[in-house]
Design a protein around this motif. Structure first.
Motif, PDB file in Angstrom:
ATOM      1  N   LEU A  54       6.380  -7.330  -1.673  1.00 49.59           N
ATOM      2  CA  LEU A  54       5.362  -6.387  -1.226  1.00 49.59           C
ATOM      3  C   LEU A  54       4.389  -7.081  -0.288  1.00 49.59           C
ATOM      4  CD1 LEU A  54       4.472  -4.679  -4.642  1.00 49.59           C
ATOM      5  CD2 LEU A  54       6.127  -3.917  -2.937  1.00 49.59           C
ATOM      6  N   ASP A  55       3.960  -6.351   0.737  1.00 49.11           N
ATOM      7  CA  ASP A  55       2.901  -6.925   1.574  1.00 49.11           C
ATOM      8  C   ASP A  55       1.577  -6.775   0.832  1.00 49.11           C
ATOM      9  OD1 ASP A  55       1.813  -4.329   2.045  1.00 49.11           O
ATOM     10  OD2 ASP A  55       2.950  -4.082   3.907  1.00 49.11           O
ATOM     11  N   ALA A  56       0.505  -7.276   1.414  1.00 51.38           N
ATOM     12  CA  ALA A  56      -0.784  -7.308   0.719  1.00 51.38           C
ATOM     13  C   ALA A  56      -1.257  -5.910   0.319  1.00 51.38           C
ATOM     14  CB  ALA A  56      -1.834  -7.997   1.592  1.00 51.38           C
ATOM     15  N   GLU A  57      -1.131  -4.937   1.213  1.00 53.74           N
ATOM     16  CA  GLU A  57      -1.585  -3.575   0.906  1.00 53.74           C
ATOM     17  C   GLU A  57      -0.718  -2.950  -0.190  1.00 53.74           C
ATOM     18  OE1 GLU A  57      -3.601   0.137   1.019  1.00 53.74           O
ATOM     19  OE2 GLU A  57      -4.153  -1.923   1.455  1.00 53.74           O
ATOM     20  N   GLN A  58       0.589  -3.136  -0.112  1.00 56.98           N
ATOM     21  CA  GLN A  58       1.485  -2.608  -1.141  1.00 56.98           C
ATOM     22  C   GLN A  58       1.185  -3.251  -2.493  1.00 56.98           C
ATOM     23  OE1 GLN A  58       5.078  -3.678   0.872  1.00 56.98           O
ATOM     24  NE2 GLN A  58       5.446  -1.593   1.610  1.00 56.98           N
ATOM     25  N   GLN A  59       0.913  -4.550  -2.495  1.00 61.06           N
ATOM     26  CA  GLN A  59       0.587  -5.250  -3.735  1.00 61.06           C
ATOM     27  C   GLN A  59      -0.711  -4.722  -4.320  1.00 61.06           C
ATOM     28  OE1 GLN A  59       2.612  -7.725  -5.301  1.00 61.06           O
ATOM     29  NE2 GLN A  59       1.258  -7.123  -6.968  1.00 61.06           N
ATOM     30  N   ARG A  60      -1.691  -4.446  -3.464  1.00 64.40           N
ATOM     31  CA  ARG A  60      -2.956  -3.893  -3.930  1.00 64.40           C
ATOM     32  C   ARG A  60      -2.732  -2.542  -4.603  1.00 64.40           C
ATOM     33  NH1 ARG A  60      -6.184  -0.117  -2.825  1.00 64.40           N
ATOM     34  NH2 ARG A  60      -5.166   0.525  -0.900  1.00 64.40           N
ATOM     35  N   VAL A  61      -1.931  -1.680  -3.969  1.00 65.77           N
ATOM     36  CA  VAL A  61      -1.644  -0.363  -4.539  1.00 65.77           C
ATOM     37  C   VAL A  61      -0.872  -0.520  -5.851  1.00 65.77           C
ATOM     38  CG1 VAL A  61      -0.359   1.794  -4.196  1.00 65.77           C
ATOM     39  CG2 VAL A  61      -1.719   0.839  -2.322  1.00 65.77           C
ATOM     40  N   TYR A  62       0.098  -1.424  -5.868  1.00 65.09           N
ATOM     41  CA  TYR A  62       0.865  -1.672  -7.097  1.00 65.09           C
ATOM     42  C   TYR A  62      -0.080  -2.106  -8.221  1.00 65.09           C
ATOM     43  CZ  TYR A  62       3.930  -3.910 -10.469  1.00 65.09           C
ATOM     44  OH  TYR A  62       4.556  -4.271 -11.636  1.00 65.09           O
ATOM     45  N   ASP A  63      -0.950  -3.056  -7.921  1.00 60.21           N
ATOM     46  CA  ASP A  63      -1.894  -3.548  -8.932  1.00 60.21           C
ATOM     47  C   ASP A  63      -2.801  -2.427  -9.443  1.00 60.21           C
ATOM     48  OD1 ASP A  63      -0.799  -6.075  -8.680  1.00 60.21           O
ATOM     49  OD2 ASP A  63      -2.369  -6.807  -7.328  1.00 60.21           O
ATOM     50  N   GLU A  64      -3.237  -1.545  -8.546  1.00 60.30           N
ATOM     51  CA  GLU A  64      -4.070  -0.406  -8.964  1.00 60.30           C
ATOM     52  C   GLU A  64      -3.286   0.523  -9.892  1.00 60.30           C
ATOM     53  OE1 GLU A  64      -5.933   1.792  -5.821  1.00 60.30           O
ATOM     54  OE2 GLU A  64      -6.880   0.012  -4.967  1.00 60.30           O
ATOM     55  N   LEU A  65      -2.029   0.769  -9.559  1.00 55.56           N
ATOM     56  CA  LEU A  65      -1.206   1.647 -10.390  1.00 55.56           C
ATOM     57  C   LEU A  65      -0.957   1.036 -11.766  1.00 55.56           C
ATOM     58  CD1 LEU A  65       1.333   2.914  -7.711  1.00 55.56           C
ATOM     59  CD2 LEU A  65      -0.522   4.208  -8.776  1.00 55.56           C
ATOM     60  N   VAL A  66      -0.771  -0.272 -11.815  1.00 55.96           N
ATOM     61  CA  VAL A  66      -0.605  -0.946 -13.110  1.00 55.96           C
ATOM     62  C   VAL A  66      -1.905  -0.855 -13.902  1.00 55.96           C
ATOM     63  CG1 VAL A  66      -0.244  -3.176 -14.239  1.00 55.96           C
ATOM     64  CG2 VAL A  66       1.254  -2.479 -12.355  1.00 55.96           C
TER      65      VAL A  66
END
Length: 81
Positions: A54-66
């Motif tokens: 995941l790029d940085a933005e995708q990782q941020r969204v993933y972390d928020e969803l978790v």
């Protein structure tokens, strides 16, 4: 004759036998070589691959969803049994 209509009738359907037959068909379709442990490991590997790279933005969204409980953390046994 009552103006309230006919008395309610209790209606019940027991699907236990049908469910057992459905399960038997599923296991038959899976075949004798199906390994549930291997299937679970494959699902875990697919999940890890899905969220890898995941790029940085995708990782941020993933972390928020978790954090919100929408997605389980990786390695938490989230694959379907």
């Amino acid at each position: 004759m009552s103006s309230h209509g006919p008395a309610p009738v209790e209606f019940a359907v027991d699907l236990s036998a049908h469910e057992m037959l459905r399960r038997a068909h599923v296991l038959d379709a899976l075949g004798p070589d199906w390994d549930p442990g291997e299937a679970l490991r494959g699902e875990e590997e697919a999940y890890a691959l899905l969220y890898s790279g995941l790029d940085a933005e995708q990782q941020r969204v993933y972390d928020e969803l978790v954090s919100a409980g929408v997605l389980p953390p990786r390695g938490e046994g989230h694959a379907a049994p």
